[in-house]
Structures are given as C-alpha cells and as structure tokens.
Design a protein around this motif. Structure first.
Motif, short mmCIF file in Angstrom:
data_model
loop_
_atom_site.label_atom_id
_atom_site.label_comp_id
_atom_site.label_asym_id
_atom_site.label_seq_id
_atom_site.Cartn_x
_atom_site.Cartn_y
_atom_site.Cartn_z
N PRO A 236 -1.65 -0.46 -13.55
CA PRO A 236 -1.39 -1.14 -12.27
C PRO A 236 0.07 -1.04 -11.82
O PRO A 236 0.35 -0.97 -10.63
CB PRO A 236 -1.78 -2.59 -12.55
CG PRO A 236 -2.78 -2.51 -13.64
CD PRO A 236 -2.33 -1.34 -14.49
N VAL A 237 0.98 -1.00 -12.75
CA VAL A 237 2.39 -0.82 -12.39
C VAL A 237 2.59 0.57 -11.79
O VAL A 237 3.29 0.73 -10.79
CB VAL A 237 3.30 -1.04 -13.62
CG1 VAL A 237 4.75 -0.73 -13.29
CG2 VAL A 237 3.14 -2.45 -14.14
N LEU A 238 1.95 1.56 -12.38
CA LEU A 238 2.02 2.91 -11.84
C LEU A 238 1.39 2.96 -10.45
O LEU A 238 1.90 3.63 -9.56
CB LEU A 238 1.33 3.89 -12.79
CG LEU A 238 1.33 5.34 -12.38
CD1 LEU A 238 2.75 5.88 -12.32
CD2 LEU A 238 0.49 6.16 -13.33
N TRP A 239 0.28 2.26 -10.26
CA TRP A 239 -0.36 2.19 -8.95
C TRP A 239 0.59 1.61 -7.92
O TRP A 239 0.73 2.11 -6.81
CB TRP A 239 -1.62 1.35 -9.06
CG TRP A 239 -2.26 1.05 -7.74
CD1 TRP A 239 -3.05 1.87 -7.01
CD2 TRP A 239 -2.16 -0.17 -7.00
NE1 TRP A 239 -3.45 1.25 -5.86
CE2 TRP A 239 -2.91 -0.01 -5.83
CE3 TRP A 239 -1.51 -1.37 -7.22
CZ2 TRP A 239 -3.02 -1.01 -4.88
CZ3 TRP A 239 -1.62 -2.37 -6.28
CH2 TRP A 239 -2.38 -2.18 -5.13
N TRP A 240 1.28 0.53 -8.29
CA TRP A 240 2.23 -0.09 -7.38
C TRP A 240 3.38 0.85 -7.04
O TRP A 240 3.79 0.95 -5.89
CB TRP A 240 2.77 -1.38 -7.99
CG TRP A 240 3.76 -2.07 -7.10
CD1 TRP A 240 3.50 -2.82 -6.00
CD2 TRP A 240 5.18 -2.03 -7.23
NE1 TRP A 240 4.66 -3.25 -5.45
CE2 TRP A 240 5.71 -2.78 -6.18
CE3 TRP A 240 6.04 -1.42 -8.14
CZ2 TRP A 240 7.07 -2.94 -6.02
CZ3 TRP A 240 7.38 -1.58 -7.96
CH2 TRP A 240 7.90 -2.34 -6.91
N LEU B 297 -6.09 7.44 -6.38
CA LEU B 297 -7.11 7.30 -7.42
C LEU B 297 -7.09 8.50 -8.36
O LEU B 297 -7.18 8.34 -9.59
CB LEU B 297 -8.48 7.14 -6.78
CG LEU B 297 -9.64 6.95 -7.74
CD1 LEU B 297 -9.53 5.61 -8.46
CD2 LEU B 297 -10.95 7.04 -6.99
N LEU B 298 -6.94 9.68 -7.81
CA LEU B 298 -6.88 10.89 -8.64
C LEU B 298 -5.68 10.85 -9.59
O LEU B 298 -5.78 11.21 -10.76
CB LEU B 298 -6.81 12.13 -7.74
CG LEU B 298 -6.83 13.47 -8.44
CD1 LEU B 298 -8.17 13.71 -9.11
CD2 LEU B 298 -6.53 14.57 -7.45
N ARG B 299 -4.56 10.40 -9.09
CA ARG B 299 -3.36 10.30 -9.94
C ARG B 299 -3.54 9.27 -11.05
O ARG B 299 -3.12 9.49 -12.19
CB ARG B 299 -2.15 9.95 -9.09
CG ARG B 299 -1.69 11.09 -8.21
CD ARG B 299 -0.56 10.66 -7.32
NE ARG B 299 -0.09 11.76 -6.51
CZ ARG B 299 0.77 11.62 -5.52
NH1 ARG B 299 1.26 10.44 -5.22
NH2 ARG B 299 1.16 12.67 -4.82
N LEU B 300 -4.16 8.13 -10.73
CA LEU B 300 -4.37 7.10 -11.74
C LEU B 300 -5.37 7.56 -12.81
O LEU B 300 -5.18 7.29 -13.99
CB LEU B 300 -4.85 5.81 -11.09
CG LEU B 300 -3.79 5.05 -10.30
CD1 LEU B 300 -4.41 3.84 -9.63
CD2 LEU B 300 -2.65 4.62 -11.20
N VAL B 301 -6.43 8.26 -12.38
CA VAL B 301 -7.39 8.78 -13.35
C VAL B 301 -6.73 9.82 -14.24
O VAL B 301 -6.96 9.85 -15.46
CB VAL B 301 -8.63 9.35 -12.62
CG1 VAL B 301 -9.49 10.16 -13.56
CG2 VAL B 301 -9.43 8.23 -12.00
N ALA B 302 -5.89 10.67 -13.66
CA ALA B 302 -5.18 11.67 -14.46
C ALA B 302 -4.25 11.00 -15.47
O ALA B 302 -4.16 11.44 -16.62
CB ALA B 302 -4.39 12.62 -13.55
N ALA B 303 -3.57 9.94 -15.06
CA ALA B 303 -2.68 9.22 -15.98
C ALA B 303 -3.48 8.56 -17.09
O ALA B 303 -3.08 8.59 -18.27
CB ALA B 303 -1.86 8.19 -15.22
N ALA B 304 -4.63 7.97 -16.76
CA ALA B 304 -5.46 7.33 -17.79
C ALA B 304 -6.01 8.36 -18.77
O ALA B 304 -6.02 8.13 -19.98
CB ALA B 304 -6.62 6.57 -17.13
#
Length: 130
Positions: free
Chosen positions: A22-26, A65-72
């Motif tokens: 979530p911090v990365l999302w922000w 969303l694509l960036r967050l999925v890639a990070a996860a």
C-alpha cells in the motif's frame, strides 16, 4: 523453511515486504507538481500551436495495478518458493554425486566428503530394501 500447504518458502522473511505494497501504491499515485511555465518573448509565435503531447494528471488504474502485481510477484519470487518440498532425495533411480574439488572447496572439504558418504550410505540402505 516455512511451509504453507504444498508451497514452502526458503526465505520467508522476505514475505514481510508484502504489507508495504500500500505504501508503494501511494507513492505511485502521487504525481509530481506541474512545472511552472514562463513565456519567452521569442516563443510567442509558437504559443498558439496545439500541444502534441499531454501528460495525464494521474496514473491509469490498470497500469498502477500491473505495477503492484509485478512488485508482489517479485517479492514472492525473492522468497524462493518451493512446490511440494521433500526432506530427502526421494528418488528411486541411481544416485549421482558430484563434488567440486577446486581450491574454493578446501575450507569445508571434510564436511563435503562426509555429506557425500552419508548420501551414498543412505542410497545404499534404500537400495538394499528393494
């Protein structure tokens, strides 16, 4: 090794980075402030031309969303997942033992040879049971 069902992780402490998403999302949603525009007198001729490129105000949701999925996936991949780990060799065929006998193996050579002998003894015992 931490195991959750048929999936185990060799470095489970890396999974602690998942709650930081979530911090990365922000951080990804924050956009830099718009640059200040200054009119230069010689460029007044170009002022009425339409802009050829526009920067969006926010990142599109699908790209975020694509960036967050890639990070996860990167975090889970770095945790070194293993599907259905086994404690022993588990094979039924012949055993191949390869030992590196270079100079870099010299400090722990007795431990390497002991592990090879133990693996051969275990394979010999299992072979006699058949």
């Amino acid at each position: 090794m931490w195991q959750a069902g048929p999936l185990a992780f060799a470095a489970p402490w890396l999974l602690l980075a998942l709650p930081a998403l979530p911090v990365l999302w922000w951080l990804l949603r924050v956009s830099p402030p718009a640059p200040k525009s200054q009119t230069f007198p010689a460029l007044r001729l170009l002022q009425d031309l339409p802009p050829t490129e526009e920067t969006p105000h926010r990142t599109p949701w699908w790209l975020l969303l694509l960036r967050l999925v890639a990070a996860a996936l990167l975090i889970v991949g770095l945790a070194r997942p293993v599907w259905q780990p086994q404690s022993g060799g588990g094979g039924t065929g012949p055993l191949l033992v390869a030992i590196d006998d270079g100079w870099a193996a010299a400090p722990d050579w007795p431990a390497r040879t002991a592990a090879a002998v133990a693996a051969l003894d275990a394979a010999g015992r299992e072979g006699r049971r058949v």
